[in-house]
Scaffold this motif. Structure first.
Motif, PDB file in Angstrom:
ATOM      1  N   UNK A 169      41.833 -28.063  88.208  1.00 31.29           N
ATOM      2  CA  UNK A 169      43.155 -28.434  88.701  1.00 31.29           C
ATOM      3  C   UNK A 169      43.071 -29.417  89.866  1.00 31.29           C
ATOM      4  N   UNK A 170      42.139 -29.200  90.763  1.00 29.66           N
ATOM      5  CA  UNK A 170      41.942 -30.151  91.866  1.00 29.66           C
ATOM      6  C   UNK A 170      41.435 -31.486  91.321  1.00 29.66           C
ATOM      7  N   UNK A 171      40.606 -31.418  90.275  1.00 27.57           N
ATOM      8  CA  UNK A 171      40.134 -32.653  89.646  1.00 27.57           C
ATOM      9  C   UNK A 171      41.296 -33.441  89.060  1.00 27.57           C
ATOM     10  N   UNK A 172      42.264 -32.751  88.486  1.00 34.46           N
ATOM     11  CA  UNK A 172      43.449 -33.426  87.958  1.00 34.46           C
ATOM     12  C   UNK A 172      44.234 -34.080  89.083  1.00 34.46           C
ATOM     13  N   UNK A 173      44.385 -33.356  90.206  1.00 35.10           N
ATOM     14  CA  UNK A 173      45.087 -33.921  91.357  1.00 35.10           C
ATOM     15  C   UNK A 173      44.401 -35.200  91.845  1.00 35.10           C
ATOM     16  N   UNK A 174      43.089 -35.142  91.970  1.00 28.92           N
ATOM     17  CA  UNK A 174      42.346 -36.302  92.464  1.00 28.92           C
ATOM     18  C   UNK A 174      42.401 -37.475  91.482  1.00 28.92           C
TER      19      UNK A 174
ATOM     20  N   UNK B  77      48.984 -35.052  85.914  1.00 31.35           N
ATOM     21  CA  UNK B  77      49.747 -33.812  86.109  1.00 31.35           C
ATOM     22  C   UNK B  77      48.886 -32.592  85.787  1.00 31.35           C
ATOM     23  N   UNK B  78      48.754 -31.691  86.746  1.00 31.65           N
ATOM     24  CA  UNK B  78      47.863 -30.537  86.590  1.00 31.65           C
ATOM     25  C   UNK B  78      48.150 -29.719  85.331  1.00 31.65           C
ATOM     26  N   UNK B  79      49.424 -29.427  85.010  1.00 33.14           N
ATOM     27  CA  UNK B  79      49.683 -28.591  83.825  1.00 33.14           C
ATOM     28  C   UNK B  79      49.168 -29.178  82.515  1.00 33.14           C
ATOM     29  N   UNK B  80      48.917 -30.489  82.471  1.00 38.92           N
ATOM     30  CA  UNK B  80      48.370 -31.059  81.240  1.00 38.92           C
ATOM     31  C   UNK B  80      46.902 -30.686  81.046  1.00 38.92           C
TER      32      UNK B  80
END
Length: 207
Positions: free
Chosen positions: A142-147, A151-154
């Protein structure tokens, strides 16, 4: 004994969880791969000894993030896992969070404001309360998605603090457009009884 408690709790969670996704109650541990194509694979995990890097020597179902996801989220997640192991060494932040693990067994919450706050705290280095195994794997992605600006839910639409190993397995198996089951590592040999005997009585396969 620890894994027996996890199995029992996850089985209870399947009964009490309503419409929440639940996987196999026998799925008791989650790790994140730091390498591919190596034998044994390098992994990061949170277990009774806390966050650490080791080798994938136990029986494990392996999932891989779809290559259709933009950016190199998997590589970023692996780097985050290594960062967390290094940053939390010999500190409370690197311990195994037994309390959160216990509460997660009876809950599954989708990604929301509290989960987002956790991810931001982890990314900023302000989270200090420790991890359990599937929480650790979930928050790394999830943090990797943020960086990566995705969108985290994807990637993983769940609250890391309430994501049991069973929940995580169910999610990865359900969202096949995002996650691919690659195969099983370190599968014990022999017939069905022999495999279960090894799983139950050989400590190195107990994960």
């Amino acid at each position: 004994m620890t894994h027996l408690v996890i199995r029992s709790g996850q089985f209870a969670g399947q009964v009490l969880g309503g419409n929440a996704p639940r996987g196999e109650s026998n799925t008791v541990h989650a790790q994140i791969a730091l390498s591919t194509g190596q034998t044994p694979a390098s992994i990061a995990e949170s277990d009774g000894s806390g966050l650490h890097v080791g080798t994938g020597a136990v029986e494990a179902d392996v999932f891989r993030l779809s290559q259709t996801i933009p950016g190199r989220v998997s590589d970023t997640a692996a780097r985050i896992a290594e960062e967390l192991v290094a940053k939390t060494a010999n500190s409370a932040a690197g311990r195994y969070n037994q309390l959160r693990s216990a509460f997660s067994i009876v809950r599954f919450l989708y990604y929301g404001s509290k989960a987002e706050q956790l991810d931001q705290a982890v990314d900023e280095g302000t989270y200090r309360n420790g991890y359990f195994c599937s929480m650790f794997v979930t928050v790394c992605y999830q943090v990797a998605a943020l960086r990566s600006g995705i969108p985290v839910p994807t990637i993983l639409n769940g609250d890391a603090m309430n994501m049991t190993p069973s929940d995580l397995e169910s999610y990865l198996r359900t969202y096949t457009s995002t996650w691919t089951f690659v195969g099983t590592l370190n599968l014990p040999g022999g017939d069905a009884w022999d495999r279960w005997r090894q799983r139950l009585f050989m400590p190195e396969l107990a994960h």
